[in-house]
Scaffold this motif. Structure first.
Motif, PDB file in Angstrom:
ATOM      1  N   PHE A 197     -65.558 -78.162   3.453  1.00  0.00           N
ATOM      2  CA  PHE A 197     -66.296 -77.015   3.982  1.00  0.00           C
ATOM      3  C   PHE A 197     -65.891 -75.745   3.235  1.00  0.00           C
ATOM      4  CE2 PHE A 197     -66.070 -80.079   7.388  1.00  0.00           C
ATOM      5  CZ  PHE A 197     -67.336 -80.032   7.959  1.00  0.00           C
ATOM      6  N   ASP A 198     -66.849 -74.850   3.092  1.00  0.00           N
ATOM      7  CA  ASP A 198     -66.587 -73.508   2.588  1.00  0.00           C
ATOM      8  C   ASP A 198     -66.645 -72.566   3.781  1.00  0.00           C
ATOM      9  OD1 ASP A 198     -66.292 -71.205   1.124  1.00  0.00           O
ATOM     10  OD2 ASP A 198     -68.373 -71.160   0.412  1.00  0.00           O
ATOM     11  N   GLY A 199     -65.618 -71.757   3.919  1.00  0.00           N
ATOM     12  CA  GLY A 199     -65.586 -70.827   5.038  1.00  0.00           C
ATOM     13  C   GLY A 199     -64.355 -71.019   5.895  1.00  0.00           C
ATOM     14  N   PRO A 200     -64.412 -70.586   7.154  1.00  0.00           N
ATOM     15  CA  PRO A 200     -65.601 -70.062   7.843  1.00  0.00           C
ATOM     16  C   PRO A 200     -66.017 -68.667   7.353  1.00  0.00           C
ATOM     17  CG  PRO A 200     -63.666 -69.850   9.238  1.00  0.00           C
ATOM     18  CD  PRO A 200     -63.232 -70.624   8.041  1.00  0.00           C
ATOM     19  N   TYR A 201     -67.318 -68.430   7.421  1.00  0.00           N
ATOM     20  CA  TYR A 201     -67.900 -67.120   7.154  1.00  0.00           C
ATOM     21  C   TYR A 201     -68.200 -66.438   8.481  1.00  0.00           C
ATOM     22  CZ  TYR A 201     -68.971 -68.326   2.247  1.00  0.00           C
ATOM     23  OH  TYR A 201     -68.899 -68.668   0.924  1.00  0.00           O
ATOM     24  N   ASN A 202     -68.118 -65.121   8.480  1.00  0.00           N
ATOM     25  CA  ASN A 202     -68.613 -64.325   9.597  1.00  0.00           C
ATOM     26  C   ASN A 202     -69.460 -63.215   8.993  1.00  0.00           C
ATOM     27  OD1 ASN A 202     -68.521 -63.888  12.553  1.00  0.00           O
ATOM     28  ND2 ASN A 202     -67.693 -61.888  11.978  1.00  0.00           N
ATOM     29  N   VAL A 203     -70.779 -63.215   9.293  1.00  0.00           N
ATOM     30  CA  VAL A 203     -71.684 -62.254   8.667  1.00  0.00           C
ATOM     31  C   VAL A 203     -72.423 -61.464   9.741  1.00  0.00           C
ATOM     32  CG1 VAL A 203     -71.983 -63.816   6.708  1.00  0.00           C
ATOM     33  CG2 VAL A 203     -73.673 -63.822   8.542  1.00  0.00           C
ATOM     34  N   PHE A 204     -72.908 -60.303   9.346  1.00  0.00           N
ATOM     35  CA  PHE A 204     -73.664 -59.452  10.265  1.00  0.00           C
ATOM     36  C   PHE A 204     -75.083 -59.988  10.436  1.00  0.00           C
ATOM     37  CE2 PHE A 204     -70.401 -56.529   8.684  1.00  0.00           C
ATOM     38  CZ  PHE A 204     -69.926 -56.009   9.881  1.00  0.00           C
ATOM     39  N   THR A 205     -75.569 -59.970  11.661  1.00  0.00           N
ATOM     40  CA  THR A 205     -76.923 -60.461  11.946  1.00  0.00           C
ATOM     41  C   THR A 205     -77.993 -59.432  11.605  1.00  0.00           C
ATOM     42  OG1 THR A 205     -76.888 -59.628  14.234  1.00  0.00           O
ATOM     43  CG2 THR A 205     -76.046 -61.875  13.843  1.00  0.00           C
ATOM     44  N   GLY A 206     -77.620 -58.141  11.555  1.00  0.00           N
ATOM     45  CA  GLY A 206     -78.597 -57.084  11.330  1.00  0.00           C
ATOM     46  C   GLY A 206     -79.253 -56.609  12.605  1.00  0.00           C
ATOM     47  N   GLN A 207     -78.789 -57.082  13.759  1.00  0.00           N
ATOM     48  CA  GLN A 207     -79.377 -56.706  15.040  1.00  0.00           C
ATOM     49  C   GLN A 207     -79.299 -55.204  15.269  1.00  0.00           C
ATOM     50  OE1 GLN A 207     -80.855 -58.869  17.082  1.00  0.00           O
ATOM     51  NE2 GLN A 207     -81.311 -57.491  18.759  1.00  0.00           N
ATOM     52  N   ASP A 209     -78.406 -53.004  12.659  1.00  0.00           N
ATOM     53  CA  ASP A 209     -78.710 -52.300  11.415  1.00  0.00           C
ATOM     54  C   ASP A 209     -79.161 -53.325  10.384  1.00  0.00           C
ATOM     55  OD1 ASP A 209     -78.876 -50.782   9.141  1.00  0.00           O
ATOM     56  OD2 ASP A 209     -76.785 -50.087   9.164  1.00  0.00           O
ATOM     57  N   THR A 210     -80.454 -53.316  10.045  1.00  0.00           N
ATOM     58  CA  THR A 210     -80.969 -54.323   9.116  1.00  0.00           C
ATOM     59  C   THR A 210     -80.413 -54.159   7.705  1.00  0.00           C
ATOM     60  OG1 THR A 210     -82.945 -52.941   8.781  1.00  0.00           O
ATOM     61  CG2 THR A 210     -83.116 -54.750  10.359  1.00  0.00           C
ATOM     62  N   ASN A 211     -79.819 -53.028   7.395  1.00  0.00           N
ATOM     63  CA  ASN A 211     -79.181 -52.864   6.089  1.00  0.00           C
ATOM     64  C   ASN A 211     -77.945 -53.747   5.948  1.00  0.00           C
ATOM     65  OD1 ASN A 211     -80.961 -50.880   5.018  1.00  0.00           O
ATOM     66  ND2 ASN A 211     -79.949 -49.308   6.248  1.00  0.00           N
ATOM     67  N   LYS A 212     -77.472 -54.290   7.061  1.00  0.00           N
ATOM     68  CA  LYS A 212     -76.273 -55.130   7.043  1.00  0.00           C
ATOM     69  C   LYS A 212     -76.589 -56.617   7.205  1.00  0.00           C
ATOM     70  CE  LYS A 212     -73.068 -53.508   9.818  1.00  0.00           C
ATOM     71  NZ  LYS A 212     -72.497 -52.876  11.029  1.00  0.00           N
ATOM     72  N   VAL A 213     -77.876 -56.990   7.171  1.00  0.00           N
ATOM     73  CA  VAL A 213     -78.249 -58.392   7.348  1.00  0.00           C
ATOM     74  C   VAL A 213     -77.532 -59.270   6.325  1.00  0.00           C
ATOM     75  CG1 VAL A 213     -80.107 -60.064   7.128  1.00  0.00           C
ATOM     76  CG2 VAL A 213     -80.498 -57.968   8.371  1.00  0.00           C
ATOM     77  N   SER A 214     -76.832 -60.287   6.816  1.00  0.00           N
ATOM     78  CA  SER A 214     -76.153 -61.303   5.995  1.00  0.00           C
ATOM     79  C   SER A 214     -74.931 -60.776   5.243  1.00  0.00           C
ATOM     80  CB  SER A 214     -77.121 -61.946   4.985  1.00  0.00           C
ATOM     81  OG  SER A 214     -78.122 -62.669   5.658  1.00  0.00           O
ATOM     82  N   VAL A 215     -74.606 -59.508   5.411  1.00  0.00           N
ATOM     83  CA  VAL A 215     -73.403 -58.965   4.753  1.00  0.00           C
ATOM     84  C   VAL A 215     -72.170 -59.627   5.370  1.00  0.00           C
ATOM     85  CG1 VAL A 215     -71.983 -56.903   4.422  1.00  0.00           C
ATOM     86  CG2 VAL A 215     -74.465 -56.791   4.099  1.00  0.00           C
ATOM     87  N   ILE A 216     -71.251 -60.063   4.521  1.00  0.00           N
ATOM     88  CA  ILE A 216     -70.064 -60.779   4.979  1.00  0.00           C
ATOM     89  C   ILE A 216     -69.086 -59.811   5.636  1.00  0.00           C
ATOM     90  CG2 ILE A 216     -68.097 -62.196   4.268  1.00  0.00           C
ATOM     91  CD1 ILE A 216     -69.848 -63.162   1.909  1.00  0.00           C
TER      92      ILE A 216
END
Length: 464
Positions: A197-207, A209-216
């Protein structure tokens, strides 16, 4: 029809034309607001959105094509210190990232954590041969011993196991693992891989602020890595590259974190292309990413091996030993954008920007990456040694290319049709209505206004 009736109709037509034209103009900002709101709503990583459907499981197949370097003169290299002559063999193609994300957990709707499972399935129809093809390449154990342990001890281990500088193995063994006779352990360029496995990742959903969508937000439970002994180089910036925030600005860099090279990178806008009827922005890794610190001072903290890199003056290679635990260097294929000396220690390489550059094609409104080609090369080093017998005749430190890979994924027809139907058809309809209202309104307004003026001149009376 009387003159009065004609004037009334012309005046009414002028008013209607003006209203239609004004309505079309009003629809432009109103329509943009509607489209922006729809896109932002669908870009958020929440169950049910378009972004989430594409994110949870890779829609397009991801393939890893690999070319191994076959040594044509292994005996001459050991006996005479000749320069290795290499022949590229490949591609040997595998389907990867076909398993959906696992352990997906939402945290207060603002971030989501997950694991990326790894798996590889050989694709014979996309390969030049079978996994049983034999290649002659650098002995991974010998190169590792040269870089990691005392040379007298290394020589003893090499002689006891009758190991050589180069070894012949099947493609399967070189890539996925074999039991090494010297170290008595499993070795392979990508071992272990399957069921990891790679990760774990924790990313922003953008809920929020959409400028942060998928940002790690963090990776492996840390907001930064610990490999480079420097705050700047340890930063985790951007997304994992599979998507970005909507409404891209082509003047800005796209930042992403490829965990396999243990650092963040960025890509620059190059041009716009048509992909299955969809306009995409092509972003490419610039030459500065692998430039020497003498050219790009930001790369100084990525230089950790002063001997191999000539006191950090060499361009084109990245030492990831601190990250991977093995003396491995990453570069672009065929040492593209690397220092000239890299091409002088081996023969048979031909760097080509078209074939060996990394790029992402991103749809600018949604921020979805619709086509990607990530190209990297894995290298190990060996050099002269008075204590290791099989290296006595070697004349110079050699950055030896083992394999280069091209990870590709591209938008399929079904997804392309869905994007065009769900997003661009609505935008096209709205644009058509806007143009029709403005054009028809303007034409009606002008013709009726001309008619009013003609009537006025004919009657000599005030119209309004």
């Amino acid at each position: 029809m009387g003159c009065c009736d004609l004037k009334c109709w012309l005046i009414a037509g002028t008013v209607v034309g003006a209203i239609a034209c004004l309505a079309g103009l009003i629809l432009i900002p109103v329509g943009n607001v509607v489209i922006e709101g729809t896109v932002k709503k669908e870009a958020v990583l929440q169950p049910g959105t378009t972004a989430y459907k594409n994110w949870i499981s890779a829609g397009a197949p991801l393939y890893r094509q690999m070319w191994l370097f076959d040594v044509q003169n292994p005996e001459e290299v050991v006996r005479n210190g000749s320069v290795p002559v290499l022949k590229q063999r490949g591609p040997y193609t595998y389907r990867t990232r076909y398993i959906p994300k696992e352990n997906v957990t939402f945290n207060d709707n603002y971030t989501v954590s997950f694991l990326l499972p790894a798996g590889a399935i050989f694709e014979p129809s996309m390969s030049v041969g079978t996994e049983e093809d034999i290649v002659t390449s650098l002995n991974l154990a010998v190169a590792g011993a040269y870089n990691l342990i005392d040379h007298k001890l290394a020589n003893m281990l090499i002689q006891l196991s009758k190991s050589t500088l180069f070894q012949s193995r099947t493609v399967r063994e070189m890539l996925w693992g074999y039991r090494d006779p010297m170290l008595k352990s499993i070795m392979g360029l990508f071992y272990p891989y399957n069921n990891t496995f790679d990760g774990p990742y924790n990313v922003f959903t953008g809920q929020d602020d959409t400028n942060k969508v998928s940002v790690i937000d963090n990776w492996q439970n840390r907001p930064s890595v610990l490999y480079w002994n420097d705050t700047y180089c340890n930063m985790i910036n951007g997304t994992d590259g599979s998507s970005f925030s909507p409404f891209l600005d082509k003047k800005k860099h796209l930042y992403f974190f490829p965990s396999d090279i243990c650092r963040s990178v960025y890509a620059e806008y190059v041009n716009s292309l048509d992909l299955k009827g969809i306009t995409v922005y092509r972003f490419m890794l610039p030459q500065s990413i692998f430039a020497s610190p003498t050219v790009n001072l930001d790369n100084k903290c990525f230089c950790t091996n002063y001997e191999v890199t000539n006191n950090c003056t060499m361009a084109g290679v990245l030492d990831i030993k601190a990250c991977k635990g093995a003396p491995v260097f990453i570069s672009l294929p065929h040492f593209l954008h690397g220092s000239p000396e890299l091409l002088q220690t081996v023969n048979g390489l031909n760097p080509d920007p078209e074939e060996h550059s990394t790029f992402l094609d991103v749809e600018p409104i949604t921020g979805f990456t619709l086509r990607v080609s990530k190209r990297l090369q894995v290298n190990m080093v060996y050099g002269p040694s008075k204590d290791i017998k099989i290296l006595n005749q070697v004349k110079q430190i050699t950055m030896f290319p083992l394999v280069w890979l091209n990870e590709t994924a591209s938008l399929d027809d079904e997804t392309a049709d869905m994007i065009k139907r769900e997003l661009f058809s609505r935008m096209g309809t709205l644009e058509t209505v806007q143009i029709a209202l403005i054009a028809s309104g303007a034409v009606l307004f002008i013709f009726c206004l001309i008619g009013v003026c003609v009537v006025k001149q004919t009657t000599g009376k005030k119209v309004f």
